[in-house]
Design a protein around this motif. Structure first.
Motif, mmCIF file in Angstrom:
data_model
loop_
_atom_site.group_PDB
_atom_site.id
_atom_site.type_symbol
_atom_site.label_atom_id
_atom_site.label_comp_id
_atom_site.label_asym_id
_atom_site.label_seq_id
_atom_site.Cartn_x
_atom_site.Cartn_y
_atom_site.Cartn_z
ATOM 1 N N LEU A 108 -2.152 -0.987 1.777
ATOM 2 C CA LEU A 108 -1.729 -2.340 0.555
ATOM 3 C C LEU A 108 -3.516 -3.646 0.647
ATOM 4 O O LEU A 108 -3.368 -3.787 -0.285
ATOM 5 C CB LEU A 108 -0.591 -2.848 1.029
ATOM 6 N N ASP A 109 -3.795 -3.315 1.607
ATOM 7 C CA ASP A 109 -5.180 -3.571 1.297
ATOM 8 C C ASP A 109 -6.307 -3.170 0.499
ATOM 9 O O ASP A 109 -7.042 -4.338 0.191
ATOM 10 C CB ASP A 109 -5.916 -4.456 2.704
ATOM 11 N N THR A 110 -6.323 -1.992 -0.298
ATOM 12 C CA THR A 110 -7.257 -1.373 -0.696
ATOM 13 C C THR A 110 -6.741 -2.153 -2.174
ATOM 14 O O THR A 110 -7.722 -1.985 -3.134
ATOM 15 C CB THR A 110 -6.864 0.134 -0.590
ATOM 16 N N LEU A 111 -5.083 -1.445 -2.496
ATOM 17 C CA LEU A 111 -4.512 -2.403 -4.112
ATOM 18 C C LEU A 111 -4.773 -4.048 -3.988
ATOM 19 O O LEU A 111 -5.416 -3.837 -5.253
ATOM 20 C CB LEU A 111 -3.312 -1.860 -3.609
ATOM 21 N N PHE A 112 -4.216 -4.418 -2.758
ATOM 22 C CA PHE A 112 -4.594 -6.376 -3.567
ATOM 23 C C PHE A 112 -4.944 -6.979 -2.957
ATOM 24 O O PHE A 112 -5.712 -6.675 -1.621
ATOM 25 C CB PHE A 112 -3.500 -6.836 -2.411
ATOM 26 N N LEU A 113 -6.414 -7.816 -3.255
ATOM 27 C CA LEU A 113 -6.901 -9.210 -3.168
ATOM 28 C C LEU A 113 -6.819 -8.997 -1.412
ATOM 29 O O LEU A 113 -5.399 -9.562 -1.522
ATOM 30 C CB LEU A 113 -7.010 -9.560 -3.955
ATOM 31 N N LYS A 118 -0.444 2.099 9.646
ATOM 32 C CA LYS A 118 -1.360 1.631 9.219
ATOM 33 C C LYS A 118 -1.825 2.245 8.153
ATOM 34 O O LYS A 118 -2.808 1.856 6.774
ATOM 35 C CB LYS A 118 -2.480 2.467 10.236
ATOM 36 N N LEU A 119 -1.818 3.201 7.999
ATOM 37 C CA LEU A 119 -1.938 4.179 6.488
ATOM 38 C C LEU A 119 -1.158 2.991 4.684
ATOM 39 O O LEU A 119 -1.604 3.082 3.990
ATOM 40 C CB LEU A 119 -0.883 5.532 6.297
ATOM 41 N N PHE A 120 0.275 3.056 5.569
ATOM 42 C CA PHE A 120 0.909 1.255 3.640
ATOM 43 C C PHE A 120 -0.144 0.392 4.583
ATOM 44 O O PHE A 120 -0.453 0.215 3.073
ATOM 45 C CB PHE A 120 1.955 1.703 4.226
ATOM 46 N N ASP A 121 -0.576 -0.014 5.410
ATOM 47 C CA ASP A 121 -1.070 -0.944 4.902
ATOM 48 C C ASP A 121 -2.706 -0.975 5.196
ATOM 49 O O ASP A 121 -2.734 -1.560 4.115
ATOM 50 C CB ASP A 121 -1.316 -1.398 7.131
ATOM 51 N N VAL A 139 -4.562 -0.351 -11.982
ATOM 52 C CA VAL A 139 -3.672 0.297 -10.974
ATOM 53 C C VAL A 139 -1.786 -0.382 -11.201
ATOM 54 O O VAL A 139 -1.513 1.254 -11.977
ATOM 55 C CB VAL A 139 -3.469 -0.467 -9.627
ATOM 56 N N ALA A 140 -1.603 -0.654 -12.576
ATOM 57 C CA ALA A 140 0.181 -0.802 -12.773
ATOM 58 C C ALA A 140 0.311 0.012 -13.569
ATOM 59 O O ALA A 140 1.282 -0.082 -13.891
ATOM 60 C CB ALA A 140 -0.328 -2.583 -13.424
ATOM 61 N N GLU A 141 -0.700 0.646 -14.261
ATOM 62 C CA GLU A 141 -0.608 1.555 -15.092
ATOM 63 C C GLU A 141 -0.099 2.893 -14.505
ATOM 64 O O GLU A 141 -0.204 3.829 -14.922
ATOM 65 C CB GLU A 141 -1.780 1.999 -16.130
ATOM 66 N N MET A 142 -0.631 3.145 -13.474
ATOM 67 C CA MET A 142 -0.307 4.416 -13.110
ATOM 68 C C MET A 142 0.244 4.215 -11.266
ATOM 69 O O MET A 142 -0.167 3.952 -9.933
ATOM 70 C CB MET A 142 -1.980 4.789 -12.592
ATOM 71 N N PRO A 143 1.399 3.565 -11.153
ATOM 72 C CA PRO A 143 2.233 3.373 -10.139
ATOM 73 C C PRO A 143 2.898 4.198 -9.240
ATOM 74 O O PRO A 143 2.663 4.429 -8.554
ATOM 75 C CB PRO A 143 3.745 3.340 -10.774
ATOM 76 N N GLN A 144 2.019 5.453 -9.971
ATOM 77 C CA GLN A 144 2.159 7.033 -8.933
ATOM 78 C C GLN A 144 1.519 6.818 -8.011
ATOM 79 O O GLN A 144 1.335 7.937 -6.925
ATOM 80 C CB GLN A 144 1.437 8.066 -9.894
ATOM 81 N N LEU A 145 0.094 5.804 -8.069
ATOM 82 C CA LEU A 145 -0.435 5.723 -7.417
ATOM 83 C C LEU A 145 -0.051 5.282 -5.605
ATOM 84 O O LEU A 145 -0.628 5.108 -5.009
ATOM 85 C CB LEU A 145 -1.871 4.737 -7.198
ATOM 86 N N VAL A 146 0.829 4.267 -5.816
ATOM 87 C CA VAL A 146 1.465 3.408 -5.211
ATOM 88 C C VAL A 146 2.581 4.763 -4.215
ATOM 89 O O VAL A 146 2.285 4.395 -3.158
ATOM 90 C CB VAL A 146 1.844 2.875 -5.519
ATOM 91 N N ILE A 147 3.136 5.281 -4.892
ATOM 92 C CA ILE A 147 4.113 6.285 -4.618
ATOM 93 C C ILE A 147 2.656 7.533 -3.808
ATOM 94 O O ILE A 147 3.873 8.346 -2.538
ATOM 95 C CB ILE A 147 5.395 7.119 -5.391
ATOM 96 N N ILE A 181 9.780 -13.178 -4.381
ATOM 97 C CA ILE A 181 9.121 -12.602 -3.646
ATOM 98 C C ILE A 181 7.667 -12.166 -4.043
ATOM 99 O O ILE A 181 8.014 -11.420 -5.071
ATOM 100 C CB ILE A 181 9.725 -11.438 -3.355
ATOM 101 N N PRO A 182 6.912 -12.638 -3.685
ATOM 102 C CA PRO A 182 4.796 -11.848 -3.890
ATOM 103 C C PRO A 182 5.175 -10.477 -4.248
ATOM 104 O O PRO A 182 6.463 -10.184 -2.647
ATOM 105 C CB PRO A 182 4.548 -12.812 -3.285
ATOM 106 N N PRO A 183 4.173 -10.640 -5.025
ATOM 107 C CA PRO A 183 4.481 -8.524 -5.463
ATOM 108 C C PRO A 183 4.126 -7.830 -3.856
ATOM 109 O O PRO A 183 4.373 -6.421 -3.002
ATOM 110 C CB PRO A 183 3.396 -8.444 -6.649
ATOM 111 N N ARG A 184 3.322 -8.330 -3.410
ATOM 112 C CA ARG A 184 1.915 -7.560 -1.779
ATOM 113 C C ARG A 184 3.475 -7.223 -1.295
ATOM 114 O O ARG A 184 4.079 -6.218 -0.967
ATOM 115 C CB ARG A 184 1.272 -8.364 -1.183
ATOM 116 N N LEU A 185 4.683 -8.567 -0.618
ATOM 117 C CA LEU A 185 5.322 -8.737 -0.004
ATOM 118 C C LEU A 185 6.331 -7.284 -0.811
ATOM 119 O O LEU A 185 6.840 -6.958 0.486
ATOM 120 C CB LEU A 185 5.729 -10.030 0.802
ATOM 121 N N ALA A 186 6.486 -7.302 -1.859
ATOM 122 C CA ALA A 186 7.630 -6.641 -2.224
ATOM 123 C C ALA A 186 6.707 -4.883 -2.654
ATOM 124 O O ALA A 186 8.044 -4.135 -1.960
ATOM 125 C CB ALA A 186 8.065 -6.940 -3.867
ATOM 126 N N VAL A 187 5.882 -5.152 -2.399
ATOM 127 C CA VAL A 187 5.945 -3.882 -2.317
ATOM 128 C C VAL A 187 5.416 -2.659 -1.173
ATOM 129 O O VAL A 187 6.459 -2.046 0.148
ATOM 130 C CB VAL A 187 4.283 -3.160 -2.392
#
Lengths: 206, 206, 206, 206
Positions: free
Chosen positions: C195-200, C189-192, C158-166, C85-91
């Motif tokens: 996600l667009d901000t997080l992932f290329l 939309k918030l999550f999407d 960001v990988a060291e700040m998973p709190q940002l994803v929460i 599963i690609p990471p972005r899909l997983a998140v």
DNA sequence: GATGAATGAGCCTTCATTCAT
DNA sequence: AATGAATGAAGGCTCATTCAT
């Protein structure tokens, strides 16, 4: 009628009122069957007010039971001091004191209360043993030994069993609080008869 | 596959079990602090089952308190019948009986129970006075009068105050249930000393 | 009407009913303002019955708060296992799971409850940190690192700040339970957008 | 002779004292668990005096929660006015302000308080949405659009989701009030990492 | 204004008793 | 008969609020 709301009063008096009410109810119904609200009502105050003076029901009970004994003790102490008082007289005064201060007072219910609820309140029992029983026995032991030395006892061995002198007092308490309504007991005669059993009659002119 | 449920048993035995359990608990904690469920558990039955044998908690208590005394009474009666038994011996047997059947049994808590809960259950108190106290005093009165007639009492007036003979027994009960843990009381010696106080020593050279 | 007295029911169901009622009320009014009697009424039982299943109010609250989290956790774990599963899909699945299992459920109030009452129940907070937060962060950390390794993150730190994803998930909970009535928030939309901000963006054909 | 009673003081100061005391206690224990008497004690006044300044507990709570936010707001407003400030700097100042004025103050408990008691006080929630959330989002929206226009955002769509910028702040609050004791969170790094995720790095060689 | 003793509604919890199984 | 889950009255205690001083 009298407006009874928000009557402010001397805190000392208030506390005494509560203790008085609690005494009457605890004596009549025991610890468990006495409701705090009833104590309040009898003291003429609101339920919550009781808790301004006592943290909880148990504290009220303990203060009540602990507080009433001291006045008796102080009087007893005097009996031993004065060696001029003949032992028999001293013991008879002891009984008289007991009758006047306990048996013929509402305090007689207090003793029954301690007997009744004692096991639930080890602190109270321990207090009573230490402060009342122990001291009372001490005084009696001294008096009895004095009497033994003076050859006034029918059975000098009694001096080592001062509990025997307390026994009739206990009996009188229990009788008066439980059985008196069914059969009268003349406590004066009870004590007198016991004294006559304990002490040799005064030899008229020896 | 152990069939443990719905264990049927002799109803009489069942009732005795309940009374036994109730006794232990009432004696230890008093009426109010004893929960019906605990009685059931201790009797090895379910909560509801107690109510098949006793209509309510009060009935259980009353039957319990009333039922336990009788075995003692019957033994005491025997003491008076036989006039051959010297009074002092009879009284000392009375004490011995008391020690064996009450003081050194769990039954010793019974009296405290009556003291404690008496005022809440006038019927119980009345029963105790009528069945136990009254009869016990009657027996003692006879014995004491007999002794008086035989000139064995130091103070013949005691014959009219049989409560004095009961007093040490009462004292021993109260002491053992309340104060024994703080200070030991030798009840054998208590009774013996009292007997020596009550009765003249046997005239060695008669 | 339906006779509602003494309805016996499967204890498990009973307990579930109580938890359900408690949940609704705690969520709506908080711990202190929820009365045990209301819980009982809402569960369709008598006041005392609640206490057959929970020793006290606090235990009810704690079991409630502790019990609902587990089902979510188990599903999350699956996300990391499968490296296909690609990471972005997983998140994004993580968020979808969160929306489906929490945000759009009554469970969303539960989280608010933990936030709200947490300090009064340190045990609950500790449990949530240990069982939910810690594990969730662990999973996210793995996913983010995987994404970073694959060069899919705009900002690998960001990988060291998973709190940002929460954080957006928290925001969505708080918004939905407090402010949604005043202003709508499109959480999808918030999550999407996040996600667009997080992932290329996926490079179409690279 | 120290006259300590009936200390009169500037009513405004008095009120501030009460609010200060109330804040500390509400923040620590929540609405229900805070006793009016404790507020009074902490404010150094008598129980009744609180009621000279606030009609009841709820009014005190509402005024408290409503009154504390304003000082923050005024500072934020300034951020948008000056267009010379680069958006990223403005947002970072926003976070810095938040850290200094909320996160590192006792005020950080305020948000938790609103979360906790919000549903019980709809007025408070509505006030918070209208006065704080709405305005904060407005400011952020402007800043983000400005940044988008200047091509500084990694994902310009964020400009329509200013809640995403608030999310880490929310997370930091919740973490610091609930989980900090179990696991430390470096909020400076949290915000910095988020800023780096939001904004493109400054083009070194443009 | 300020005080704090007094009030009493309210809530948690217990436990004797009932009754469906 | 036996069970034990269910009931609900009762009671201890708290605390917001009042008011006499």
């Amino acid at each position: 009628m009298a407006a009874k709301k928000r009557e402010k009063r001397d805190p000392q008096q208030r506390k005494a009122d509560i203790l008085g009410a609690a005494f009457a109810l605890f004596a009549e119904r025991g610890f468990a069957a006495t409701r705090m609200e009833d104590v309040a009502i009898r003291a003429g105050i609101a339920k919550g007010t009781v808790y301004l003076h006592f943290p909880d029901k148990e504290a009220l009970f303990i203060e009540l039971v602990s507080g009433i004994a001291s006045p008796i003790l102080s009087q007893i102490d005097g009996l031993v001091q004065n060696e001029a008082i003949p032992p028999r007289l001293a013991v008879s005064i002891f009984y008289a004191l007991f009758r006047r201060e306990v048996l013929e007072t509402e305090r007689r219910h207090l003793l029954r209360l301690v007997l009744a609820e004692g096991p639930m309140f080890p602190g109270v029992t321990e207090f009573y043993h230490r402060e009342i029983i122990s001291k009372g026995l001490g005084v009696l032991r001294i008096l009895l030994h004095r009497a033994a030395r003076r050859g006034e006892l029918r059975n000098p061995a009694v001096a080592e069993m001062p509990q025997l002198v307390i026994a009739p007092a206990l009996m009188s308490i229990i009788w008066s609080t439980l059985f008196e309504r069914y059969e009268h007991l003349d406590t004066q005669k009870l004590f007198d008869t016991f004294l006559d059993t304990l002490f040799l009659p005064e030899r008229a002119a020896q």
